[in-house]
Design a protein around this motif. Structure first.
Motif, mmCIF file in Angstrom:
data_model
loop_
_atom_site.group_PDB
_atom_site.id
_atom_site.type_symbol
_atom_site.label_atom_id
_atom_site.label_comp_id
_atom_site.label_asym_id
_atom_site.label_seq_id
_atom_site.Cartn_x
_atom_site.Cartn_y
_atom_site.Cartn_z
ATOM 1 N N ALA A 39 -12.789 -21.957 -43.591
ATOM 2 C CA ALA A 39 -11.987 -22.337 -42.426
ATOM 3 C C ALA A 39 -10.515 -22.360 -42.788
ATOM 4 N N THR A 40 -9.696 -22.075 -41.801
ATOM 5 C CA THR A 40 -8.252 -22.220 -41.891
ATOM 6 C C THR A 40 -7.767 -22.667 -40.515
ATOM 7 N N ASN A 122 -8.833 -10.190 -45.586
ATOM 8 C CA ASN A 122 -8.987 -10.761 -44.257
ATOM 9 C C ASN A 122 -10.315 -11.518 -44.157
ATOM 10 N N TRP A 123 -10.238 -12.796 -43.931
ATOM 11 C CA TRP A 123 -11.432 -13.645 -43.898
ATOM 12 C C TRP A 123 -12.234 -13.458 -42.615
ATOM 13 N N CYS A 124 -11.683 -12.747 -41.648
ATOM 14 C CA CYS A 124 -12.409 -12.570 -40.390
ATOM 15 C C CYS A 124 -13.153 -11.240 -40.318
ATOM 16 N N PHE A 131 -13.976 -19.795 -39.602
ATOM 17 C CA PHE A 131 -13.513 -20.574 -38.456
ATOM 18 C C PHE A 131 -12.000 -20.724 -38.560
ATOM 19 N N ASP A 132 -11.284 -20.273 -37.539
ATOM 20 C CA ASP A 132 -9.832 -20.417 -37.469
ATOM 21 C C ASP A 132 -9.550 -21.542 -36.480
ATOM 22 N N HIS A 146 -1.547 -27.478 -46.433
ATOM 23 C CA HIS A 146 -1.198 -26.425 -47.372
ATOM 24 C C HIS A 146 -2.411 -25.913 -48.138
ATOM 25 N N ALA A 147 -3.565 -26.533 -47.916
ATOM 26 C CA ALA A 147 -4.790 -26.038 -48.545
ATOM 27 C C ALA A 147 -5.062 -24.601 -48.140
ATOM 28 N N GLY A 148 -4.607 -24.219 -46.954
ATOM 29 C CA GLY A 148 -4.754 -22.832 -46.508
ATOM 30 C C GLY A 148 -6.159 -22.528 -46.051
ATOM 31 N N ILE A 149 -6.989 -22.053 -46.947
ATOM 32 C CA ILE A 149 -8.382 -21.709 -46.639
ATOM 33 C C ILE A 149 -9.292 -22.583 -47.491
ATOM 34 N N VAL A 150 -10.241 -23.241 -46.847
ATOM 35 C CA VAL A 150 -11.154 -24.120 -47.579
ATOM 36 C C VAL A 150 -12.600 -23.761 -47.249
ATOM 37 N N PRO A 151 -13.507 -23.967 -48.192
ATOM 38 C CA PRO A 151 -14.928 -23.767 -47.905
ATOM 39 C C PRO A 151 -15.442 -24.881 -47.003
#
Length: 258
Positions: A39-40, A122-124, A131-132, A146-151
């Motif tokens: 998610a981001t 690209n995570w999508c 999930f955005d 600032h974590a950006g993208i997390v599991p």
């Protein structure tokens, strides 16, 4: 006369097979298990950038969705079939996860598009599940944006809505189109049919995009009833929910909810 042991065993096997393919059984299993994703977020705290989107919803505040929303990656979006569905998410396996295992429940209102020119960035892109989120929802899951993208782990969740299912007319004098929103329960919509007050016959509509359905002409000046089938297979008839005087842009609330 009692059946033989062989017959009893065969009947048991058949029963297990029927259970395995039963939609209710599948739903029960799916609602209990968590699946892996990432998610981001996009936009800022106001949610201005999450309005509109690929599901056809307009002002998310006016329609009751607010900031508790998400865009889905291509694999999850499923060409708009997932629009309106609700998901429970929790951060999992990151040093940025908020303490206590906080979870959020969000509604799918948009798509996170693929970028095939960057297959590893690209995570999508399919088949990834991503999930955005709106920024406020992301901040409920993590200690720092600032974590950006997390599991994360996710699972489908029932949708809670205020009032009845709503219908916003999108057509014109030549054809009928409708946005179906504020759907509780499964949240997503599998099928829509319409019936005019003069014609008196049900006609199946087709998904144009997101949760906008069309494909029926010559219903201007008629009162409209809709039959909506949600993603879990349940159907409700909204009899006479739209008056004959309807015009494009008007929204009408049904008396029923899933």
């Amino acid at each position: 006369m009692d059946p033989s042991p062989a017959c009893r065993r065969a009947a048991a096997v058949v029963a297990l097979l029927l259970l395995a393919v039963s939609p209710a059984a599948v739903t029960a299993v799916g609602s209990a298990g968590w699946e892996e994703a990432h998610a981001t977020f996009y936009g800022d705290e106001t949610g201005a950038e999450i309005m509109q989107g690929a599901c056809g919803y307009g002002n998310l505040f006016e329609q009751g969705y607010g900031l508790e929303t998400t865009a889905l990656s291509v694999a999850l979006f499923d060409e708009g079939r997932s629009c309106g569905g609700c998901y429970e998410l929790r951060c999992h396996g990151s040093a940025y996860c908020a303490p206590g295992g906080a979870a959020v429940t969000v509604t799918a209102t948009n798509a996170c598009p693929a970028n095939y020119s960057k297959p590893n960035e690209n995570w999508c892109n399919p088949p990834l599940r991503h999930f955005d989120l709106s920024k406020p929802m992301f901040l409920r899951l993590v200690t720092d944006f600032h974590a950006g993208i997390v599991p994360v782990q996710y699972r489908r969740a029932p949708c809670a809505r205020r009032g009845g299912v709503r219908f916003e007319m999108k057509g014109n004098r030549w054809w009928v189109a409708v946005l179906v929103f504020n759907v509780a329960g499964a949240g997503d919509v599998r099928a829509v049919a319409v019936r005019g007050s003069r014609d008196g016959k049900w006609a199946d509509m087709k998904r144009n995009w997101g949760q906008i359905w069309d494909g029926v002409a010559r219903l201007v000046g008629q009162g409209l009833s809709f039959r909506v089938t949600s993603g879990d297979g349940r159907s409700i008839v909204f009899d006479g929910v739209v008056p004959p005087t309807w015009t494009a842009g008007q929204s009408f609330e049904g008396k029923h909810q899933f």
